[in-house]
Enzyme design. Sequence first.
Site, mmCIF file in Angstrom:
data_model
loop_
_atom_site.group_PDB
_atom_site.id
_atom_site.type_symbol
_atom_site.label_atom_id
_atom_site.label_comp_id
_atom_site.label_asym_id
_atom_site.label_seq_id
_atom_site.Cartn_x
_atom_site.Cartn_y
_atom_site.Cartn_z
ATOM 1 N N CYS A 140 -12.124 -35.084 38.665
ATOM 2 C CA CYS A 140 -12.454 -35.114 40.100
ATOM 3 C C CYS A 140 -11.967 -36.371 40.816
ATOM 4 O O CYS A 140 -11.924 -36.394 42.044
ATOM 5 C CB CYS A 140 -13.948 -34.950 40.301
ATOM 6 S SG CYS A 140 -14.552 -33.371 39.717
ATOM 7 N N HIS B 91 -15.248 -37.188 47.743
ATOM 8 C CA HIS B 91 -15.204 -36.055 46.817
ATOM 9 C C HIS B 91 -16.461 -35.226 47.036
ATOM 10 O O HIS B 91 -17.551 -35.769 47.213
ATOM 11 C CB HIS B 91 -15.139 -36.564 45.376
ATOM 12 C CG HIS B 91 -15.340 -35.488 44.359
ATOM 13 N ND1 HIS B 91 -14.639 -34.301 44.407
ATOM 14 C CD2 HIS B 91 -16.169 -35.390 43.297
ATOM 15 C CE1 HIS B 91 -15.030 -33.534 43.400
ATOM 16 N NE2 HIS B 91 -15.964 -34.168 42.716
ATOM 17 N N ASN C 141 -17.472 -27.670 44.607
ATOM 18 C CA ASN C 141 -16.736 -28.798 44.020
ATOM 19 C C ASN C 141 -15.383 -28.287 43.524
ATOM 20 O O ASN C 141 -15.325 -27.515 42.569
ATOM 21 C CB ASN C 141 -17.560 -29.383 42.868
ATOM 22 C CG ASN C 141 -16.880 -30.573 42.194
ATOM 23 O OD1 ASN C 141 -15.697 -30.831 42.408
ATOM 24 N ND2 ASN C 141 -17.623 -31.285 41.376
HETATM 25 N N1 ACO Z 1 -30.403 -21.981 39.539
HETATM 26 C C1 ACO Z 1 -31.719 -22.138 39.343
HETATM 27 N N2 ACO Z 1 -32.236 -23.068 38.536
HETATM 28 C C2 ACO Z 1 -31.382 -23.871 37.883
HETATM 29 C C3 ACO Z 1 -29.990 -23.760 38.039
HETATM 30 C C4 ACO Z 1 -29.503 -22.760 38.898
HETATM 31 N N3 ACO Z 1 -28.193 -22.578 39.136
HETATM 32 N N4 ACO Z 1 -29.401 -24.688 37.273
HETATM 33 C C5 ACO Z 1 -30.374 -25.372 36.664
HETATM 34 N N5 ACO Z 1 -31.574 -24.887 37.028
HETATM 35 C C6 ACO Z 1 -32.910 -25.336 36.619
HETATM 36 C C7 ACO Z 1 -32.883 -26.147 35.368
HETATM 37 O O1 ACO Z 1 -32.934 -25.295 34.233
HETATM 38 C C8 ACO Z 1 -34.135 -26.981 35.510
HETATM 39 O O2 ACO Z 1 -35.228 -26.227 35.094
HETATM 40 P P1 ACO Z 1 -36.390 -26.920 34.220
HETATM 41 O O3 ACO Z 1 -36.938 -28.007 35.093
HETATM 42 O O4 ACO Z 1 -37.318 -25.776 33.993
HETATM 43 O O5 ACO Z 1 -35.701 -27.435 32.991
HETATM 44 C C9 ACO Z 1 -34.267 -27.186 37.010
HETATM 45 O O6 ACO Z 1 -33.421 -26.215 37.620
HETATM 46 C C10 ACO Z 1 -33.865 -28.571 37.477
HETATM 47 O O7 ACO Z 1 -32.613 -28.887 36.904
HETATM 48 P P2 ACO Z 1 -31.933 -30.312 37.090
HETATM 49 O O8 ACO Z 1 -30.683 -30.336 36.312
HETATM 50 O O9 ACO Z 1 -32.949 -31.394 36.899
HETATM 51 O O10 ACO Z 1 -31.608 -30.263 38.661
HETATM 52 P P3 ACO Z 1 -31.001 -31.399 39.539
HETATM 53 O O11 ACO Z 1 -31.855 -31.647 40.705
HETATM 54 O O12 ACO Z 1 -30.551 -32.572 38.726
HETATM 55 O O13 ACO Z 1 -29.677 -30.687 40.106
HETATM 56 C C11 ACO Z 1 -27.310 -30.648 39.701
HETATM 57 C C12 ACO Z 1 -28.689 -30.226 39.214
HETATM 58 C C13 ACO Z 1 -27.041 -29.954 41.024
HETATM 59 C C14 ACO Z 1 -26.299 -30.206 38.654
HETATM 60 C C15 ACO Z 1 -27.263 -32.177 39.880
HETATM 61 O O14 ACO Z 1 -27.768 -32.809 38.724
HETATM 62 C C16 ACO Z 1 -25.887 -32.680 40.146
HETATM 63 O O15 ACO Z 1 -25.288 -32.417 41.172
HETATM 64 N N6 ACO Z 1 -25.323 -33.497 39.231
HETATM 65 C C17 ACO Z 1 -24.035 -34.097 39.426
HETATM 66 C C18 ACO Z 1 -22.986 -33.089 39.157
HETATM 67 C C19 ACO Z 1 -21.634 -33.582 39.545
HETATM 68 O O16 ACO Z 1 -21.462 -34.372 40.447
HETATM 69 N N7 ACO Z 1 -20.656 -33.053 38.862
HETATM 70 C C20 ACO Z 1 -19.340 -33.188 39.234
HETATM 71 C C21 ACO Z 1 -18.660 -34.347 38.663
HETATM 72 S S1 ACO Z 1 -17.022 -34.176 39.140
HETATM 73 C C22 ACO Z 1 -15.968 -33.605 37.874
HETATM 74 O O17 ACO Z 1 -15.243 -34.400 37.299
HETATM 75 C C23 ACO Z 1 -15.907 -32.162 37.523
#
Ligand code: ACO
Length: 306
Positions: free
Chosen positions: A96, A233, A263
């Site tokens: 990314c 980004h 993304n």
């Molecule tokens: N729909 C519903 N529930 C979901 C989903 C979904 N799609 N995905 C996960 N959950 C659940 C999880 O299982 C978890 O349940 P639990 O509490 O019972 O275990 C709950 O939702 C909370 O999950 P978290 O992972 O804690 O949620 P968070 O608020 O951290 O959001 C997210 C997740 C959106 C992935 C966030 O952590 C994020 O954006 N992280 C950064 C990702 C990023 O920037 N990636 C790109 C990097 S760039 C590259 O090089 C590709």
Amino acid sequence: MTNEELSTMVDTSDSWIQERSGIQERRIAAEGELTSDLATIAAERALGHAGVAPEELDLIILATATPDQTFPATAATVQARLGAKNAAAFDQQAVCTGFIFALTTADAYLRSGLAKTALVIGAETFSRILDWTDRSTCVLFGDGAGAVVLRAESGDGRVQDRGLLAIDLNTDGNLKELLYVDGGPSSTQTTGHLRMEGRDVFRHAVVNLAQTAQTVLDDLGVSGEEVDWLVPHQANLRIIDGAAKKLGVAREKVVITINRHGNTSAASIPLALATAVGDGRIQRGDLLLMEAMGGGMTWGAALMRW
Ligand code: ACO
């Protein structure tokens, strides 16, 4: 592909995706449509806007983590399709952060005199490496491409100069397990799927994006308030907002496309640029702050006078 469509495929909902990431929909390349197809369209449009003929290019850098094939470089396919017969072409891979790394590389070629006119493309088909049964990753990514044309010009070394004015690049390979693809030619002889520790990536992003962006602001001796546009980004709206707040950039100066694109990895900054240039927000002479982070981990920022 809308969030509603996704919720028929995995256990998720429009409200969860919007609240956690800001994404409403993403684009998916058509069956048989390749990264090189998206890249070529973006490149043709950028060349058209710049008024530059393909033969004038002496360098093409394509930032991608989803090449058409293991080799040759997807940039070579794009070079042929553009008819850019005088250009050396290669791919660059920093996931990314790829567009900022590629922009920096092109800038170094221009500054050294190795090239005069460069095309930098960010293009991805992340839909091809997603595990469509994993709701924690498949809802976040999309496909797309964007491109810019850079040409060497002499400036006088001041903040008013056009082009790239300050750059900061970082890699910490110790963090590679946070975000990776579980396949590759040397390891598994398969393409593999994207795997991510979302919470850890999130924590890392909030700290390091603000830090790398502050570094380039300090290098140029300007404040966040003096930036005309933050073009980040697009990984997560909460990450974008958190960084903008820390930097003192007002929300109305942040270009946001994640709601429509998701993304798109290396394509996200040039897609956001194309959007804000296209609708007239970004004007010639504006000071742009770009920031990104991704697999590696890699992260970086650039200040550019448009
Ligand atoms: N729909 C519903 N529930 C979901 C989903 C979904 N799609 N995905 C996960 N959950 C659940 C999880 O299982 C978890 O349940 P639990 O509490 O019972 O275990 C709950 O939702 C909370 O999950 P978290 O992972 O804690 O949620 P968070 O608020 O951290 O959001 C997210 C997740 C959106 C992935 C966030 O952590 C994020 O954006 N992280 C950064 C990702 C990023 O920037 N990636 C790109 C990097 S760039 C590259 O090089 C590709």
